[in-house]
Design a protein around this motif. Structure first.
Motif, PDB file in Angstrom:
ATOM      1  N   ALA A 181      47.866  56.484  40.416  1.00 12.38           N
ATOM      2  CA  ALA A 181      48.478  56.534  41.748  1.00 12.38           C
ATOM      3  C   ALA A 181      47.829  55.507  42.667  1.00 12.38           C
ATOM      4  CB  ALA A 181      48.344  57.942  42.330  1.00 12.38           C
ATOM      5  N   GLN A 182      46.516  55.352  42.547  1.00 17.73           N
ATOM      6  CA  GLN A 182      45.821  54.336  43.344  1.00 17.73           C
ATOM      7  C   GLN A 182      46.258  52.926  42.947  1.00 17.73           C
ATOM      8  OE1 GLN A 182      41.510  54.944  43.883  1.00 17.73           O
ATOM      9  NE2 GLN A 182      41.776  56.979  42.976  1.00 17.73           N
ATOM     10  N   LEU A 183      46.487  52.713  41.639  1.00 18.41           N
ATOM     11  CA  LEU A 183      46.939  51.408  41.186  1.00 18.41           C
ATOM     12  C   LEU A 183      48.341  51.103  41.695  1.00 18.41           C
ATOM     13  CD1 LEU A 183      46.462  48.852  39.567  1.00 18.41           C
ATOM     14  CD2 LEU A 183      47.098  50.097  37.490  1.00 18.41           C
ATOM     15  N   ASP A 184      49.193  52.118  41.758  1.00 21.37           N
ATOM     16  CA  ASP A 184      50.531  51.923  42.325  1.00 21.37           C
ATOM     17  C   ASP A 184      50.449  51.412  43.760  1.00 21.37           C
ATOM     18  OD1 ASP A 184      52.140  52.526  40.178  1.00 21.37           O
ATOM     19  OD2 ASP A 184      52.464  54.614  40.741  1.00 21.37           O
ATOM     20  N   VAL A 185      49.524  51.961  44.513  1.00 15.63           N
ATOM     21  CA  VAL A 185      49.342  51.521  45.907  1.00 15.63           C
ATOM     22  C   VAL A 185      48.711  50.137  45.946  1.00 15.63           C
ATOM     23  CG1 VAL A 185      48.058  51.978  48.032  1.00 15.63           C
ATOM     24  CG2 VAL A 185      49.270  53.840  46.881  1.00 15.63           C
ATOM     25  N   ALA A 186      47.659  49.931  45.166  1.00  8.49           N
ATOM     26  CA  ALA A 186      46.957  48.645  45.173  1.00  8.49           C
ATOM     27  C   ALA A 186      47.873  47.504  44.752  1.00  8.49           C
ATOM     28  CB  ALA A 186      45.737  48.716  44.256  1.00  8.49           C
ATOM     29  N   SER A 187      48.781  47.771  43.827  1.00 12.91           N
ATOM     30  CA  SER A 187      49.682  46.728  43.332  1.00 12.91           C
ATOM     31  C   SER A 187      50.824  46.432  44.285  1.00 12.91           C
ATOM     32  CB  SER A 187      50.249  47.138  41.969  1.00 12.91           C
ATOM     33  OG  SER A 187      51.090  48.276  42.112  1.00 12.91           O
ATOM     34  N   GLY A 188      50.984  47.271  45.311  1.00 12.49           N
ATOM     35  CA  GLY A 188      52.082  47.098  46.247  1.00 12.49           C
ATOM     36  C   GLY A 188      53.348  47.806  45.839  1.00 12.49           C
ATOM     37  N   TRP A 189      53.288  48.597  44.759  1.00 10.97           N
ATOM     38  CA  TRP A 189      54.478  49.307  44.307  1.00 10.97           C
ATOM     39  C   TRP A 189      54.790  50.524  45.187  1.00 10.97           C
ATOM     40  CZ3 TRP A 189      55.895  49.709  38.485  1.00 10.97           C
ATOM     41  CH2 TRP A 189      55.911  48.424  37.915  1.00 10.97           C
ATOM     42  N   THR A 191      53.672  52.859  48.941  1.00  7.81           N
ATOM     43  CA  THR A 191      53.091  52.786  50.275  1.00  7.81           C
ATOM     44  C   THR A 191      51.733  53.493  50.319  1.00  7.81           C
ATOM     45  OG1 THR A 191      55.307  52.779  51.226  1.00  7.81           O
ATOM     46  CG2 THR A 191      53.502  53.349  52.701  1.00  7.81           C
ATOM     47  N   LEU A 192      50.815  52.954  51.101  1.00 11.83           N
ATOM     48  CA  LEU A 192      49.495  53.553  51.252  1.00 11.83           C
ATOM     49  C   LEU A 192      49.620  54.949  51.853  1.00 11.83           C
ATOM     50  CD1 LEU A 192      46.393  53.038  51.106  1.00 11.83           C
ATOM     51  CD2 LEU A 192      46.545  52.241  53.472  1.00 11.83           C
ATOM     52  N   VAL A 193      49.100  55.953  51.140  1.00 15.93           N
ATOM     53  CA  VAL A 193      49.154  57.332  51.624  1.00 15.93           C
ATOM     54  C   VAL A 193      47.763  57.873  51.940  1.00 15.93           C
ATOM     55  CG1 VAL A 193      51.322  57.899  50.471  1.00 15.93           C
ATOM     56  CG2 VAL A 193      49.171  58.181  49.223  1.00 15.93           C
ATOM     57  N   ASN A 194      46.750  57.227  51.390  1.00 20.52           N
ATOM     58  CA  ASN A 194      45.367  57.632  51.634  1.00 20.52           C
ATOM     59  C   ASN A 194      44.627  56.439  52.240  1.00 20.52           C
ATOM     60  OD1 ASN A 194      42.572  58.161  51.388  1.00 20.52           O
ATOM     61  ND2 ASN A 194      42.925  59.590  49.697  1.00 20.52           N
ATOM     62  N   PRO A 195      44.139  56.553  53.482  1.00 22.05           N
ATOM     63  CA  PRO A 195      43.502  55.398  54.130  1.00 22.05           C
ATOM     64  C   PRO A 195      42.256  54.906  53.415  1.00 22.05           C
ATOM     65  CG  PRO A 195      43.140  57.404  55.397  1.00 22.05           C
ATOM     66  CD  PRO A 195      44.144  57.740  54.348  1.00 22.05           C
ATOM     67  N   ASN A 196      41.708  55.693  52.497  1.00 14.99           N
ATOM     68  CA  ASN A 196      40.510  55.281  51.762  1.00 14.99           C
ATOM     69  C   ASN A 196      40.838  54.505  50.483  1.00 14.99           C
ATOM     70  OD1 ASN A 196      38.700  56.571  53.603  1.00 14.99           O
ATOM     71  ND2 ASN A 196      39.215  58.547  52.662  1.00 14.99           N
ATOM     72  N   TRP A 197      42.113  54.412  50.155  1.00 14.16           N
ATOM     73  CA  TRP A 197      42.498  53.701  48.934  1.00 14.16           C
ATOM     74  C   TRP A 197      42.544  52.195  49.173  1.00 14.16           C
ATOM     75  CZ3 TRP A 197      46.977  56.855  46.230  1.00 14.16           C
ATOM     76  CH2 TRP A 197      46.449  58.079  45.791  1.00 14.16           C
ATOM     77  N   HIS A 198      42.476  51.451  48.063  1.00 14.84           N
ATOM     78  CA  HIS A 198      42.456  49.993  48.142  1.00 14.84           C
ATOM     79  C   HIS A 198      43.880  49.445  48.182  1.00 14.84           C
ATOM     80  CE1 HIS A 198      38.131  49.935  47.476  1.00 14.84           C
ATOM     81  NE2 HIS A 198      38.336  50.866  46.542  1.00 14.84           N
ATOM     82  N   THR A 199      44.048  48.317  48.822  1.00 13.37           N
ATOM     83  CA  THR A 199      45.374  47.736  49.009  1.00 13.37           C
ATOM     84  C   THR A 199      45.582  46.465  48.190  1.00 13.37           C
ATOM     85  OG1 THR A 199      44.571  46.603  50.991  1.00 13.37           O
ATOM     86  CG2 THR A 199      45.668  48.730  51.311  1.00 13.37           C
ATOM     87  N   ASN A 200      44.707  46.214  47.232  1.00 12.06           N
ATOM     88  CA  ASN A 200      44.952  45.159  46.238  1.00 12.06           C
ATOM     89  C   ASN A 200      44.211  45.527  44.957  1.00 12.06           C
ATOM     90  OD1 ASN A 200      42.264  43.509  46.094  1.00 12.06           O
ATOM     91  ND2 ASN A 200      42.671  43.754  48.297  1.00 12.06           N
ATOM     92  N   VAL A 201      44.647  44.944  43.851  1.00 12.20           N
ATOM     93  CA  VAL A 201      44.151  45.349  42.532  1.00 12.20           C
ATOM     94  C   VAL A 201      42.691  44.946  42.339  1.00 12.20           C
ATOM     95  CG1 VAL A 201      44.484  45.058  40.049  1.00 12.20           C
ATOM     96  CG2 VAL A 201      46.474  45.312  41.552  1.00 12.20           C
ATOM     97  N   TRP A 202      42.298  43.781  42.839  1.00 11.22           N
ATOM     98  CA  TRP A 202      40.917  43.331  42.681  1.00 11.22           C
ATOM     99  C   TRP A 202      39.939  44.334  43.289  1.00 11.22           C
ATOM    100  CZ3 TRP A 202      37.888  40.046  40.146  1.00 11.22           C
ATOM    101  CH2 TRP A 202      36.648  39.691  40.670  1.00 11.22           C
ATOM    102  N   ASP A 203      40.214  44.793  44.481  1.00 11.01           N
ATOM    103  CA  ASP A 203      39.298  45.740  45.132  1.00 11.01           C
ATOM    104  C   ASP A 203      39.271  47.077  44.399  1.00 11.01           C
ATOM    105  OD1 ASP A 203      38.556  43.905  47.026  1.00 11.01           O
ATOM    106  OD2 ASP A 203      39.856  44.688  48.612  1.00 11.01           O
ATOM    107  N   LEU A 204      40.411  47.513  43.882  1.00 11.03           N
ATOM    108  CA  LEU A 204      40.422  48.743  43.089  1.00 11.03           C
ATOM    109  C   LEU A 204      39.572  48.578  41.840  1.00 11.03           C
ATOM    110  CD1 LEU A 204      41.414  51.592  42.379  1.00 11.03           C
ATOM    111  CD2 LEU A 204      43.476  50.537  41.405  1.00 11.03           C
ATOM    112  N   MET A 205      39.696  47.450  41.179  1.00 11.29           N
ATOM    113  CA  MET A 205      38.901  47.158  39.978  1.00 11.29           C
ATOM    114  C   MET A 205      37.406  47.241  40.269  1.00 11.29           C
ATOM    115  SD  MET A 205      39.962  43.871  37.714  1.00 11.29           S
ATOM    116  CE  MET A 205      38.673  42.803  38.337  1.00 11.29           C
ATOM    117  N   GLY A 267      48.369  38.590  46.561  1.00  8.58           N
ATOM    118  CA  GLY A 267      49.083  37.579  45.795  1.00  8.58           C
ATOM    119  C   GLY A 267      48.862  37.632  44.301  1.00  8.58           C
ATOM    120  N   TYR A 268      48.155  38.669  43.810  1.00 12.47           N
ATOM    121  CA  TYR A 268      47.900  38.790  42.368  1.00 12.47           C
ATOM    122  C   TYR A 268      49.162  39.263  41.648  1.00 12.47           C
ATOM    123  CZ  TYR A 268      46.561  41.204  38.080  1.00 12.47           C
ATOM    124  OH  TYR A 268      46.515  41.651  36.797  1.00 12.47           O
ATOM    125  N   ALA A 269      49.573  38.532  40.604  1.00 14.15           N
ATOM    126  CA  ALA A 269      50.705  38.937  39.773  1.00 14.15           C
ATOM    127  C   ALA A 269      50.273  40.089  38.875  1.00 14.15           C
ATOM    128  CB  ALA A 269      51.182  37.753  38.933  1.00 14.15           C
TER     129      ALA A 269
END
Length: 395
Positions: A181-189, A191-205, A267-269
Motif C-alpha cells: 500500500a505504501q508502494l502504491d502511494v510512493a509510485s503515484g498510483w 493518493t497519499l492517505v497517511n502523512p507519514n508515508w513516502h511520496t516517491n519510491v527512492w525514499d520508501l526504499m 520522475g522514476y519510471a
C-alpha cells in the motif's frame, strides 16, 4: 469521493467517474488497463527510428482446443470469453498462430502489464551484465552506497534479481497498511492517505530497515526488489530507466510502437509494475527470448544469460504458497521458472498478465487480462493449462 477521468463503458451510466483510489480494481480495470496514461503521469519508451521486426503470421483455428481444470471443461474460445482477457497471442515456429483482441483492445492499444514489467527490467539487467556494466555478484552498496543504512546492506545485485534478500516487505495487496500500500502511494498510483508515508519510491526504499531472514536463504516475492534493481541499472549506466529500456531493448528489438512507464513524483519510471505496451510488442519480447537473445539477426541479450535464467534457478529457495501454482517452480533473474529441467519460464503480473516462454517447443503465449482479483490460484492454473493445451496441440 475524489474521482478522475470519465469512464466510458457502455454497460455503465455515462456520468460515472473512476475513483482514484480504486482505478486498478474491478470494474474500473476493464477500461483503465488500456488507458493508464489518461490516469497517471507517464514517460515514453521510444521505439526508435528503425523498422519494426517482422512477425509473420500463420493463423490456426485454436479456439476449439479442449482442456480441463478442476473438473471444469473448457475450450480456448470459452476460456477467452470467460477469463476477463483483453488480448491473447500465440507464437509457434517464429510465427503468430493466434491473435485475439477483446474488450475494446486493438493492435495499437498499450496495455498495463503489472509485474511483467519486472521481467522487462530483468532482461535489461541481462544486457548490462553481459556488457560488464553491472556485476551481479557485487554488493548493492557498490552501486547504491545509500543502502548501507537500510536492511539491504550486505545484499548483492543477484539477491534482488532473484528476490532472495532478507528484507522485510509486506506484499499484501489488499491490506491498507502494508508495504505494498505504501508502494502504491510512493509510485503515484494512489493518493497519499497517511502523512507519514513516502511520496516517491527512492525514499520508501531507503526506509526499509528490517530483516525477516538472512540474505540469500529464501525466495519471497517483494515488488520493491525490482525497483532496487532498477536504481542499480540507472546508476551504473547514468541513464533513466525508460531511456535505458528504449536504447538497449525496445528500439534494438524492433518494437512496432512506443511503450511507456508510469512515473512517481520524482520522475522514476516504475520498474516493478508500471510498463505498458502493445500485444504484438510483448510478443516480440517473447520471440527475443525464444531466439536466445537474438531477433532479426541482431544479438541483444547474451545467450548465456538467457540459458542461466532458464536452468540455473535454485528450487530449494522456492516454496510455500508459490508452489500452489508452480509445484516444481523457481524464480530467477526476475522471471518465474515453471520447472528447471525443461527450462520453461514466464513473466507474470497481477490481474492476469502472462508471457509464457518455452524455447524447447519454440512456443510462447501472451495473455493480457483485467481480472476482478489481484491474484487467483484457479484463474492462474486455468490460464497456464490453456496455453499448455495450445502448445501440445501445435507440437
Amino acid at each position: 469521493m475524489t474521482s478522475i477521468s470519465p469512464f466510458r463503458d457502455p454497460t455503465l451510466p455515462c456520468n460515472i467517474r473512476i475513483p482514484n483510489q480504486d482505478w486498478d480494481r474491478a470494474p474500473w480495470n476493464r477500461w483503465t488497463f488500456q488507458h493508464v496514461r489518461e490516469i497517471l503521469p507517464t514517460t515514453q519508451v521510444w521505439r526508435g527510428a528503425g523498422p519494426a521486426s517482422v512477425l509473420p503470421a500463420d493463423l490456426r483455428d485454436i479456439e476449439v482446443i479442449p482442456f480441463e481444470v478442476e473438473e471444469q471443461a473448457y475450450t480456448i474460445g470459452s476460456f477467452l470469453e470467460t477469463s476477463y482477457a483483453n488480448g491473447f497471442l500465440v507464437l509457434h515456429g517464429g510465427k503468430i498462430v493466434a491473435e485475439r483482441y477483446l474488450n475494446g483492445m486493438t493492435p495499437y492499444t498499450q496495455h498495463l502489464s503489472q509485474s511483467v514489467a519486472k521481467s522487462v527490467v530483468g532482461t535489461l539487467a541481462g544486457i548490462l551484465i553481459g556488457r560488464g556494466m553491472v556485476d551481479p555478484t557485487a554488493s548493492l552498496t557498490h552501486y547504491l552506497p545509500e543502502l548501507a543504512a537500510t536492511a539491504y546492506n550486505g545484499a548483492t545485485v543477484q539477491h534482488v534479481l532473484d528476490m532472495t534478500s532478507g528484507v522485510a516487505f509486506d506484499e499484501t495487496y489488499t491490506a491498507l497498511d502494508s508495504h505494498m500500500a505504501q508502494l502504491d502511494v510512493a509510485s503515484g498510483w494512489k493518493t497519499l492517505v497517511n502523512p507519514n508515508w513516502h511520496t516517491n519510491v527512492w525514499d520508501l526504499m531507503l526506509s526499509l530497515k528490517d530483516l525477516e531472514c538472512p540474505h540469500g536463504t529464501s525466495f519471497r516475492y517483494r515488488s520493491i526488489e525490482t525497483d532496487v534493481l532498477s536504481f542499480v541499472l540507472q546508476r551504473a549506466a547514468a541513464t533513466p530507466l525508460a531511456e535505458l529500456v528504449s536504447r538497449e531493448l525496445w528500439a534494438p528489438m524492433g518494437a512496432e510502437e512506443d511503450a511507456y512507464f508510469t512515473v512517481d513524483a520524482a520522475g522514476y519510471a516504475l520498474g516493478d509494475g508500471g510498463f505498458n505496451a502493445t500485444l504484438r510488442d510483448y510478443a516480440r519480447l517473447a520471440l527475443l527470448h525464444l531466439r536466445g537473445g537474438e531477433i532479426d539477426g541482431r544479438r541483444i541479450v547474451p545467450t548465456e544469460w538467457i540459458a542461466g535464467t532458464r536452468f540455473d534457478a535454485d528450487p530449494r529457495l522456492f516454496g510455500g504458497i508459490y508452489q500452489e501454482v508452480l509445484p516444481a517452480g523457481a524464480y530467477h533473474n526476475q522471471f518465474w521458472i515453471e520447472d528447471t529441467a525443461r527450462g520453461v519460464y514466464m513473466a507474470r503480473g497481477v490481474f492476469g498478465q502472462l508471457i509464457y516462454i518455452d524455447p524447447g517447443a519454440d512456443f510462447a503465449a501472451i495473455v493480457l487480462s483485467s481480472w476482478p482479483e489481484f491474484v487467483s490460484t484457479t484463474r492462474t492454473r486455468t490460464a497456464l493449462t490453456a496455453v499448455r493445451a495450445v502448445r501440445e496441440a501445435l507440437s
